[in-house]
Enzyme design. Structure first.
Site, short mmCIF file in Angstrom:
data_model
loop_
_atom_site.label_atom_id
_atom_site.label_comp_id
_atom_site.label_asym_id
_atom_site.label_seq_id
_atom_site.Cartn_x
_atom_site.Cartn_y
_atom_site.Cartn_z
CE LYS A 1 -2.98 2.36 3.32
NZ LYS A 1 -4.02 2.16 4.33
CB THR A 2 2.71 3.07 -1.87
OG1 THR A 2 3.67 4.10 -1.63
CG2 THR A 2 2.38 3.03 -3.36
#
Ligand code: 5RP
Length: 274
Positions: A180-181
């Site tokens: 997740k970014t």
């Protein structure tokens, strides 16, 4: 070459998190009180969950929220991505000082589909947070539990391709099953740097519906499997409209203008969450 070896437990949980029919997901991130305490839009978390849970594919949240805020009749209706790192609060400037806070056995006992660990690359606690991730992966893989690595960004870090692709790639190499970014320009290059590991986009601070929808659209077009979005949904004045609009972008390939129509169509039911 076809990989004939499938890790059944991992794959079955991944299929709960990311819809196999289109390889996309709308994850609703409501884990913020783990370091922010009372959070606007989550003060009555049960109400937030009851309103939005039906429209997400997976709920990313904390042990306390699962225990206390998911109505009994909703339990098991959506897969849970359980946050298992923490140990700090916004009262301290340096947020990177995290450890593992929830055991893998607890995550299994709670029937979670995955566990999430934050890493703070480039921070003074870089090593510890990477080892939090790798230690959890070492344990979780034994249980067939996928680990989502969350690339947390310290205040001093630029949210640009160079940094986010660097951090995301380190998470992939650690063995994370998902990353997740945050969104950045040339997001497709970040996706390529992590391929074939699925990437979900975090939303960041509440902005405006057109901006958040556009960002989700661009992330998906660049190759993200979807979003793990929180504040831009639950802090909006029309949270139902937002989650439905994000679904339209992620699952129905709607463009931002079409998604805004979905958003506006829910204006009558708009109800800001406390
Ligand atoms: C914090 C998190 C949050 O879940 C993440 O920031 C997503 O929420 P938002 O869309 O509000 O940024 O993992 O580290």
């Amino acid at each position: 070459m076809v990989n004939t070896y499938v890790d059944v437990g991992i794959q079955s949980r991944m299929n709960k998190i990311i819809c196999p029919k289109d390889n996309r997901t709308v994850m609703l991130a409501i884990d913020h009180p783990y370091f922010q305490g009372p959070t606007s839009g989550l003060r009555d978390m049960s109400k937030t969950i009851q309103m939005l849970m039906p429209y997400c594919d997976c709920l990313m949240t904390t042990r306390g929220a699962v225990r206390h805020n998911i109505p009994v009749e909703y339990m098991g209706s959506k897969p849970i991505m359980l946050r298992v790192s923490g140990g700090n609060s916004v009262l301290f400037e340096e947020l990177s000082d995290e450890q593992i806070t929830v055991s893998i056995k607890e995550a299994v006992r709670m029937d979670c589909a995955g566990v999430a660990v934050s890493v703070f690359i480039g921070s003074s606690n870089q090593q510890r947070t990477i080892l939090n991730l790798t230690d959890m992966i070492n344990e979780a893989e034994d249980y067939g539990m996928p680990v989502l690595a969350v690339t947390a960004v310290g205040k001093a870090m630029a949210r640009d391709l160079r940094y986010l692709a660097f951090a995301s790639r380190i998470c992939q190499d650690a063995g994370a099953r998902m990353v997740k970014t945050y969104y950045c320009e040339e997001f497709d290059k970040l996706i390529k740097a992590c391929a074939p590991t699925p990437v979900v986009m975090a939303g960041g601070k509440h902005t405006s519906p057109p901006e958040a929808i556009e960002m989700a659209f661009k992330a998906v077009q660049a190759g993200a499997v979807g979003v793990d979005m929180g504040r831009n949904i639950f802090q909006d004045e029309n949270p139902l409209g937002m989650i439905k609009a994000i679904r339209a972008v992620v699952h129905d390939n709607k463009n931002p203008q079409e998604a805004m129509e979905v958003y506006k169509s829910c204006a009558g039911e708009a109800c800001k969450l406390e």
